[in-house]
Every structure is written in C-alpha cells, then in structure tokens.
Design an enzyme around this catalytic site. Structure first.
Site, PDB file in Angstrom:
ATOM      1  N   GLN A   1       0.946  -1.176  -0.004  1.00 24.39           N
ATOM      2  CA  GLN A   1      -0.054  -0.103   0.001  1.00 24.39           C
ATOM      3  C   GLN A   1       0.761   1.210  -0.173  1.00 24.39           C
ATOM      4  O   GLN A   1       0.458   2.261  -0.251  1.00 24.39           O
ATOM      5  CB  GLN A   1      -0.872  -0.029   1.351  1.00 24.39           C
TER       6      GLN A   1
ATOM      7  N   GLU B   1       0.183  -1.657   4.630  1.00 22.20           N
ATOM      8  CA  GLU B   1       0.703  -0.141   4.709  1.00 22.20           C
ATOM      9  C   GLU B   1       2.063  -0.145   5.317  1.00 22.20           C
ATOM     10  O   GLU B   1       3.062   0.775   4.702  1.00 22.20           O
ATOM     11  CB  GLU B   1      -0.309   0.366   5.664  1.00 22.20           C
TER      12      GLU B   1
ATOM     13  N   ARG C   1      -4.922   7.636  16.645  1.00 24.21           N
ATOM     14  CA  ARG C   1      -6.542   7.429  16.313  1.00 24.21           C
ATOM     15  C   ARG C   1      -7.294   6.904  17.459  1.00 24.21           C
ATOM     16  O   ARG C   1      -8.426   7.109  17.222  1.00 24.21           O
ATOM     17  CB  ARG C   1      -6.466   6.779  14.925  1.00 24.21           C
TER      18      ARG C   1
ATOM     19  N   ARG D   1      -7.766  -1.566   9.000  1.00 24.17           N
ATOM     20  CA  ARG D   1      -8.983  -0.948   8.619  1.00 24.17           C
ATOM     21  C   ARG D   1      -9.516  -0.298  10.124  1.00 24.17           C
ATOM     22  O   ARG D   1     -10.274  -1.098  10.890  1.00 24.17           O
ATOM     23  CB  ARG D   1     -10.200  -1.759   8.153  1.00 24.17           C
TER      24      ARG D   1
ATOM     25  N   THR E   1      -3.805  11.466  10.563  1.00 23.19           N
ATOM     26  CA  THR E   1      -3.827  12.149  11.732  1.00 23.19           C
ATOM     27  C   THR E   1      -2.434  13.143  11.741  1.00 23.19           C
ATOM     28  O   THR E   1      -2.314  14.090  12.232  1.00 23.19           O
ATOM     29  CB  THR E   1      -4.172  11.402  12.964  1.00 23.19           C
TER      30      THR E   1
ATOM     31  N   ALA F   1      -5.897   5.271   5.524  1.00 21.92           N
ATOM     32  CA  ALA F   1      -6.635   6.295   6.290  1.00 21.92           C
ATOM     33  C   ALA F   1      -7.902   6.747   5.248  1.00 21.92           C
ATOM     34  O   ALA F   1      -8.368   7.808   5.668  1.00 21.92           O
ATOM     35  CB  ALA F   1      -5.953   7.663   6.529  1.00 21.92           C
TER      36      ALA F   1
ATOM     37  N   GLU G   1     -12.967   3.066   5.502  1.00 20.21           N
ATOM     38  CA  GLU G   1     -12.877   2.335   6.788  1.00 20.21           C
ATOM     39  C   GLU G   1     -13.936   2.722   7.698  1.00 20.21           C
ATOM     40  O   GLU G   1     -14.530   1.859   8.741  1.00 20.21           O
ATOM     41  CB  GLU G   1     -11.636   3.094   7.430  1.00 20.21           C
TER      42      GLU G   1
HETATM   43  N1  MTE Z   1     -11.554  -2.589   0.265  1.00 19.45           N
HETATM   44  C1  MTE Z   1     -11.008  -3.605  -0.549  1.00 19.45           C
HETATM   45  N2  MTE Z   1     -11.864  -4.387  -1.237  1.00 19.45           N
HETATM   46  N3  MTE Z   1      -9.752  -4.169  -0.108  1.00 19.45           N
HETATM   47  C2  MTE Z   1      -8.990  -3.592   0.707  1.00 19.45           C
HETATM   48  O1  MTE Z   1      -7.845  -3.936   1.046  1.00 19.45           O
HETATM   49  N4  MTE Z   1      -8.691  -1.685   2.436  1.00 19.45           N
HETATM   50  C3  MTE Z   1      -9.368  -0.624   3.242  1.00 19.45           C
HETATM   51  C4  MTE Z   1     -10.483   0.075   2.554  1.00 19.45           C
HETATM   52  N5  MTE Z   1     -11.461  -0.880   1.598  1.00 19.45           N
HETATM   53  C5  MTE Z   1      -9.496  -2.421   1.549  1.00 19.45           C
HETATM   54  C6  MTE Z   1     -10.661  -1.996   0.943  1.00 19.45           C
HETATM   55  C7  MTE Z   1      -8.592  -0.171   3.973  1.00 19.45           C
HETATM   56  S1  MTE Z   1      -7.999  -0.199   5.347  1.00 19.45           S
HETATM   57  C8  MTE Z   1      -8.574   1.454   3.420  1.00 19.45           C
HETATM   58  S2  MTE Z   1      -7.674   2.554   4.335  1.00 19.45           S
HETATM   59  C9  MTE Z   1      -9.131   1.979   2.466  1.00 19.45           C
HETATM   60  O2  MTE Z   1      -9.927   0.914   1.580  1.00 19.45           O
HETATM   61  C10 MTE Z   1      -8.060   2.575   1.322  1.00 19.45           C
HETATM   62  O3  MTE Z   1      -8.529   2.994   0.192  1.00 19.45           O
HETATM   63  P1  MTE Z   1      -9.010   4.316  -0.107  1.00 19.45           P
HETATM   64  O4  MTE Z   1      -8.308   5.411   0.598  1.00 19.45           O
HETATM   65  O5  MTE Z   1      -8.959   4.418  -1.373  1.00 19.45           O
HETATM   66  O6  MTE Z   1     -10.673   4.239   0.472  1.00 19.45           O
HETATM   67  N1  LUZ Z   2      -2.294   5.610   8.562  1.00 15.69           N
HETATM   68  C1  LUZ Z   2      -1.649   6.549   8.799  1.00 15.69           C
HETATM   69  C2  LUZ Z   2      -3.674   5.478   8.635  1.00 15.69           C
HETATM   70  O1  LUZ Z   2      -0.485   6.544   8.731  1.00 15.69           O
HETATM   71  N2  LUZ Z   2      -2.306   7.446   9.712  1.00 15.69           N
HETATM   72  C3  LUZ Z   2      -3.664   7.573   9.575  1.00 15.69           C
HETATM   73  O2  LUZ Z   2      -4.104   8.623  10.391  1.00 15.69           O
HETATM   74  C4  LUZ Z   2      -4.146   6.421   9.242  1.00 15.69           C
HETATM   75  N3  LUZ Z   2      -5.637   6.279   9.665  1.00 15.69           N
HETATM   76  C5  LUZ Z   2      -6.211   5.134   9.028  1.00 15.69           C
HETATM   77  C6  LUZ Z   2      -5.474   4.209   8.431  1.00 15.69           C
HETATM   78  N4  LUZ Z   2      -4.302   4.247   8.251  1.00 15.69           N
HETATM   79 MO1  MOS Z   3      -6.047   1.478   5.914  1.00  7.25          MO
HETATM   80  S1  MOS Z   3      -5.916   0.719   7.953  1.00  7.25           S
HETATM   81  O1  MOS Z   3      -5.614   2.898   6.360  1.00  7.25           O
HETATM   82  O2  MOS Z   3      -4.716   0.929   5.190  1.00  7.25           O
END
Ligand code: MTE
Ligand code: LUZ
Ligand code: MOS
Length: 751
Positions: free
Chosen positions: A191, A226, A304, A336, A434, A503, A707
């Site tokens: 990621q 991540e 967070r 998440r 954050t 995030a 999330e």
């Molecule tokens: N949806 C799918 N299908 N697969 C994933 O790995 N990750 C989640 C969410 N939805 C995820 C998902 C998480 S932890 C985050 S932070 C967001 O997608 C990241 O993508 P976005 O910032 O484009 O919403």
């Molecule tokens: N990652 C991060 C995160 O580095 N900062 C954030 O605030 C955060 N929030 C949600 C998921 N990943």
């Molecule tokens: Mo989502 S926990 O911010 O990859």
C-alpha cells in the site's frame, strides 16, 4: 460505472505479483524465521543448507550493505534478527534457491541454538513491567476529576478487544530484478510504494533514485500492507543487490499468518460519569495497546484511538491515555479503522455498562449525548456540518426502531430457547491522516495525440476500486467516455514521495490531484478550441461526451480532433499536479488542532437471534443510514460498507487470535481461525444513503468510505450482549471481544 477490474477479476486475467511472467534465471526466496518468541541466538549453522544442491545463497544481517533497519516511524526493527529474537516468526535469514522446493528443504537443514528469554504476550504484563515501544499519548479536555465530582453516577470497568488477521487473498509478495547501473526494480504488493522504496534505499545504502517500486494492484491490503510489505520487498532487493538476477518471494499462507503483525489487541480500563439526565459528564480511559515486539505503526494507531475514543458523543471532561506495550508478538500494525474501532469499542462498552447498572437501554444514553453543531471534540476541532443526530433519527424512523424493539421484547417474553437482541451504533470518523504532513498527493496525466488518456497517481488499487474512481474523475473532467482513459500502475518513477494508500484518503487525495491536472489541461485545450473555432473568448467552451460544446451547444469539433490540433500547435498534453489538503493542522504538544478535513457519519441498527442452548447466533439484519456525501459511485461505495461491516462482525464475533504462553500462534490456519463465510453474513444488510451536500474537501463531494463502516459492526457485539442478558439476567457483562459461540455459551449460563 462498475469496478474497472471486475471483468479481469472474474476471468482470472487480473495480474497479481505471483502472476507476473518471470524472467529467465529467476530465483526463489524463502524466509527462515524464529520458531520461539524470545531468546538470544547462540549459534546458527547454515552449512548443511548452503551445501544443498540448488541453494544459491543464504542472506543474513551480515549481508546488508546499508542499515539492518526497517522501522517506519521509530527505527527499532531489524530486517533480519542479529543477536536476539523478539517474536515467533521474526525473519532471521533469506534462503535463495533455484526452486521453492529446494529452498524449503534447505530451511529444514538450518540448525539454530538459542538461549530462551522470558516471554510476554499480554499488554497488561508489559505495562506492569514498564515495557513500551513508544511514549504514551494523552488527550485531555477540561478537567476530568472535576467532572467526576459533579457526576451523579460513576461506573468503572475493563474492556478487551482481540487482534485480527488481515487475511488479504493475496499474501505478501515481491518480485525484484536488476536494471542497469545498479538500479533495482521491485514489483511489490504494498500500500506504500514510497515507504518501501525509502526503506530499501536505506537497507542497501543507495539513493532512492536507484530503487524503483511498481505496484499493479493488491489482492487486498486492509492496512496489512501499509507498513508490513516492506520486509519482503527488502529481502528480495538485498538478494538482487548481491546476485544480479531476478528474485521472487511470495509468502505461503501459513508463513504470512505466522510472520506478519495483525490488528492491535487492546485491554482498557475505563471510568464513566453521568448525570441524572444521562449526560456523560466525564470519561477516562487507559488503553493498553499490545504493540508487539516493535513500534511499526503503533504510535499513529494509538493517536487514532484517542481521536475516536469518544466516538459520536460530546463529552465535557475527558482524559484518555494510550500505552503502547511492548510484547513478544509480531509487531502489530494498521488494520481498517486504525485504532479507531478499538477506541470506539471502549466508549460503547462503558455506555453498555452504565445502561446495565441503571437498568435502561443503552440507546437512551447514546441518544442523550450525540454531538451537535459547533461542539468541540476532545482534540480541539469544532464539529461542523454535523450529521450524527440526523442520521441517528433517520435510522430510527426509516427502520422502525421503536416497533422493532417492542417486537423483540414480545419475542423474548414468549421464547426461552431463542432470544433476540437489538442495538444502535452511531459512528463519527475523521478523514485525513492524523499526521498532517502526510496529507498530499500527486497525479501525472498524459493525453496522447490520439486523444486517449493515461493517468498515474500515488493511489494503490487493493480492491477498494480507487482506480475506477480516478478514471471517473479524469473522464468527467475531460468530458470523454471512460474507455478513453487508462489508469496506469502505481510507480515511484512516475509519481514520487507518496503517502501510503490508507486512512481512507486514497480517492480524496489522489482524486483531487487528478482533478487539478485535468483542469490545467482543459484550460489549455479550451484555448486551442477557441483558436480552431475562431471564438472571441474561451469561457463558453466546454467538453462533453467526446465533443466540444460552445454555449452548451454541440459543435462538430471532436475531442480527438481537438487533441491532434493541440499537438500540431505544440501545446503540452501532459500535466503533473500536486494536492495538499487545506485547512488541517495539529499541535502535538498541546494535542489540539483541526486534524480532519471532515467527518463521516452513520448509524446502524442490528438485530440478532441467539440460540440459548447452543450459544450460536445469527444476525437477522443490519440496517444502516450512511453519509456518503454525494456518492460518485454508489455501487462501489455500498460494496465498501458491506465488506467493512462483515469484516467488522468477524472481528467482534468469531475471529479469535490465540497466542499461547510461549508466544506461539495457535490460530495459525483457517481451520482454527474462523472468518465470516457466506452463512455468517447478516440475513439482511440494508444500506441507505443519507442525502447531504457532501464536503468540498471530498473528491467530487463524495465522502471517503473505506474504513468508517467497519465500526458499524461494534453494534453487532452489543446486540448480542443484549440477547444474552435477555436469557440470563444475572449475566455480568464481561466486555471481551470476539464474542465467540463458546464464550456466549459460558455467558448464558454463568454469573
Ligand atoms: N477494500 C478492499 N476491497 N480491499 C482492501 O484492502 N482496504 C481498506 C478500504 N477498503 C481495502 C478496502 C482500507 S484499510 C483502507 S484505508 C481503504 O480501503 C483504502 O483505500 P481508499 O483510501 O482508496 O479508500
Ligand atoms: N495511517 C496513517 C492510517 O499513517 N495515519 C492515519 O491516520 C491512518 N488512519 C487510518 C488508517 N491508516
Ligand atoms: Mo487502511 S488501515 O488505512 O490501510
């Protein structure tokens, strides 16, 4: 528009790291990891393994040309263990062989001697011994002691939430190969391509420009990639550095589950003070976060937890502290919600406890404390455009909460073997990293001379459909059909210095950058159209459905013709744009500021039926009013809500991570670690968008959705608690998630 990847996915044509056609001479890697959780390495004998035919080389910390260090926020995590082992599954060496089968054989021939050291697996034990990965953080608002003095009722208790395995379908993977002049290219399932690039540069002792990261897509990340895709990519890079041939590493499922960190388990001590009118006047919590053996993202996750410790409620006096406890578990990491779910669980647990003691339904306390416009969060941000009361009211009326509650009471009065429970769960989730400096992104947009478009951003596609959203932004900005736009891979040579896609900000940050790049190109193309059409000015020109329009009337000039005219006139058809979220700031000394671009709101109503003989249960319905803003793609967004909800229900009901006293993961496969299957999904999931203006800082006013919906599942936990209490009035709620059928059965017949 459907998810652009859906066609490729159902046909099995989409490419993941393991699908990449490998180059001739590719070698295969396997990680030799620790089989104990804590110990001093006395001796390792690699000679038998090294002498096995087909083994090319075994790399250890001694082979690292730069620094043996992969810690992201705090530099406390070696790539390969040196003298001491800190967790079971910690990488010690990287075996590179002609085939995976040979590497596996070699692994069995490595002889290691260790002196055992004491093992700590529980946060509380580490806390008592003063072992931490990083300093505690505290958010304070007004004076919590004064608040408790004024309170009519005070309740104290403990709450537990366990970890969670990410179980992305694609395991951690990396394929690295040499380019010329010492450059190494790495295709990784990460990621955070820039974080991987930066770490590898440091491990190899080379400049970042010598490391190229490429990401096609992920078979899921959920936060697990991540920060924790880095180690595997770095191992392949070290091997390529020395061997100058391609090296591939794809973790097998058992290795992945054993070696990677998970959601942080939390053990929390809370105290809540209420007035007679049910206003929460004071709230205090000490969250013991089980960080594992290294900090990883624990400090950010701790933060967070604090931001979401009061969930959707206005509380006058607050003191919350997170203690990041160092244990001998694999370093726990993003998942998440990122500490938000753990924080929200505790305030909901405190409310449930108070409701039980006061003998009233919890929703009465929830309802009496919902955030209102201009209320101040514990972190100083003033709540604006607050929708929580509205979505709450809407959920109650749309889904007939009062009627449902009465029906459930009637059902429970009539039945003994089956009991039902209901709950309301409001969520308020802040959107932005954050850590303010991370809120930026870039996009590189090329219009090719035939009118087709290629878009590169820093966003990583992991199933959340961010690429489809980027495509929509570009197509809409240019007024062209989506077939004309291609979203390119995520590559650090095209888009540099990116924040991870995390995030829930991926679509907002990268989408805004795409929008800016496209706007600049549109401006240039309007000037060309003005020349071609011989107009006085360009203000009447727009692009729509592949044509140039003047005063909203279609002309004969097509997009394709316009682009070729621009090319002939030597107008640049490429643009690189940068976006940084405006308005946000946070002072970490004062722990006050305005960290979030905006908040996402919603309310879920959950009903469950409990079999009081077996301890098994089924969720009858989860009905949700969700604030999408003006959703740019409702199909995708509802998919995110449903996926997050079911993933959350897994966390609070069935996914039970078990480390034994020796720090060995016992729930190390899917036979012992149960995740929701199709039968565990609520019989009804209804998601109704709450119609609102959206937010200017959300891409096309379509609010972030990745999330926030995860936390609706917390309502599932409390619906189940209510069903148990309906059967066993003596049940003294032990708020310990996940509420597995085994624990439920004990609760039904215990005190
Ligand atoms: N949806 C799918 N299908 N697969 C994933 O790995 N990750 C989640 C969410 N939805 C995820 C998902 C998480 S932890 C985050 S932070 C967001 O997608 C990241 O993508 P976005 O910032 O484009 O919403
Ligand atoms: N990652 C991060 C995160 O580095 N900062 C954030 O605030 C955060 N929030 C949600 C998921 N990943
Ligand atoms: Mo989502 S926990 O911010 O990859």
């Amino acid at each position: 528009m459907k998810n652009k990847d859906s066609y490729g996915h159902v046909r099995g044509e989409s490419l993941f790291v393991d699908d990449i056609t490998v180059m001739q001479g590719t070698l295969h890697g396997l990680v030799f990891d620790a089989s104990i959780a804590h110990g001093r390495i006395k001796n390792i004998d690699y000679s038998k393994a090294e002498n096995l035919e087909g083994v090319v080389r075994i790399f250890t910390h001694l082979d690292i040309p730069g620094e043996n260090q992969i810690g992201g926020i705090i530099q406390d995590e070696p790539l390969f263990a040196e003298n001491e082992i800190h967790f079971m599954g910690q990488p010690i060496a990287f075996i590179v062989a002609e085939s995976l089968a040979i590497a596996k054989k070699a692994k069995s021939l490595i002889e290691i001697e260790v002196a055992n050291l004491p093992i700590i697996t529980k946060a509380k034990e580490a806390f008592e011994k003063g072992l931490f990965t990083n300093a505690p953080r505290t958010f304070k608002k007004a004076d919590v002691n004064e608040g408790f003095k004024k309170a009519d009722y005070i309740f104290e208790g403990e709450a537990f939430t366990n970890g969670q395995e990410h179980l992305y379908l694609e395991t951690q993977a990396s394929y690295a190969y040499p380019l010329e002049n010492g450059t190494i290219k790495i295709i990784s399932s990460t990621q955070g391509p820039t974080a991987v690039q930066k770490t590898i540069a440091n491990v190899l002792g080379v400049a970042m420009h010598s490391v190229e990261l490429e990401v096609v897509r992920l078979g899921g990340g959920f936060g697990g990639k991540e920060d924790q895709a880095t180690a595997w990519a770095a191992m392949t890079a070290v091997a390529v550095y020395h061997l100058h041939v391609p090296v591939k590493l794809v973790l097998e499922r058992h290795d992945d589950i054993r070696m990677t960190g998970k959601r942080h388990p939390y053990h929390t001590f809370y105290k809540i003070g209420l007035n007679k009118d049910l206003k929460i006047i004071a709230f205090e919590a000490d969250y013991l976060q089980n960080s594992g053996a290294a900090a990883d993202l624990s400090p950010a996750i701790a933060e967070r937890t604090l931001f979401h410790g009061t969930n959707s409620y206005y509380i006058e006096n607050v003191r919350m502290t997170v203690h990041s406890c160092k244990t001998n578990l694999p370093p726990n990491t993003a998942f998440r919600g990122f500490g938000g779910p753990q924080g929200m669980f505790v305030i909901e647990a405190a409310i449930a406890k108070a409701a039980q003691e006061l003998n009233i339904p919890a929703y009465k306390i929830q309802e009496a404390n919902l955030l209102q416009e201009d209320d101040e969060f514990s972190y100083g941000q003033i709540a604006k455009n607050v929708l929580i009361q509205k979505v709450w009211n809407s959920a109650k009326t749309t889904f007939n909460f009062d009627k449902k509650s009465k029906e459930i009471d009637a059902f429970n009065a009539k039945n003994t073997a089956l009991k039902k429970g209901i709950s309301l769960m409001p969520i308020t989730f802040g959107i932005s990293f954050t850590n303010t400096p991370m809120n930026h992104a870039r996009a590189l947009v090329h219009i090719y001379q035939d009118g087709s478009v290629g878009v590169s951003t820093g966003a990583v596609e992991m199933g959340q459909s961010v690429n489809t959203k980027m495509l929509q932004v570009a197509a809409q900005s240019f007024g062209i059909s989506s077939q004309n736009v291609k979203i390119e891979t995520t590559n650090t040579t095209r888009v540099a210095n990116t924040s991870p896609t995390a995030a829930s900000t991926g679509a907002d940050l990268n989408g805004k950058a795409v929008q800016l790049a496209c706007t600049n190109l549109v401006d240039r193309l309007q000037r060309v159209a003005q020349e071609v059409l011989e107009l006085e000015n360009k203000s009447s020109i727009s692009f729509y459905e592949n044509y140039v329009y003047v005063n909203k009337k279609k002309t004969s000039l097509t997009w394709h013709k316009l682009v070729s005219e621009a090319f002939i006139r030597r107008v640049s058809l490429s643009e690189n744009a940068h976006y940084a979220t405006p308005e946000i700031h946070f002072d970490k000394k004062k722990e006050k500021g305005h960290p979030f671009a905006y908040h996402v709101y919603g309310t879920a109503i959950t009903t469950v039926t409990l079999d009081c003989i077996r301890g098994t249960y089924e969720f009858d319905s989860v009905e949700i009013i969700h604030d999408f803003g003006k959703s740019m793609n409702l199909g995708i967004d509802i998919g995110q809500v449903e996926g997050a909800l079911v993933q959350g229900l897994g966390w609070v009901t069935m996914e039970e991570i078990v480390y034994d006293d020796k720090g060995i993961l016992r729930s190390n496969s899917l036979s012992g670690y149960k995740v929701p299957d199709v039968f565990a999904v609520p019989k009804i999931i209804k998601t109704i968008p709450f119609v609102s203006d959206g937010d200017d800082l959300a891409i096309l006013k379509s609010k972030a959705v990745g999330e926030p919906p995860f936390m609706y599942a917390i309502g599932g936990y409390f619906a189940l608690q209510n069903a148990i209490a309906a059967f066993n009035p003596r049940y003294n709620r032990k708020l310990d998630a996940p509420m597995t059928p085994e624990k439920t059965l004990l609760a039904l017949y215990g005190e």
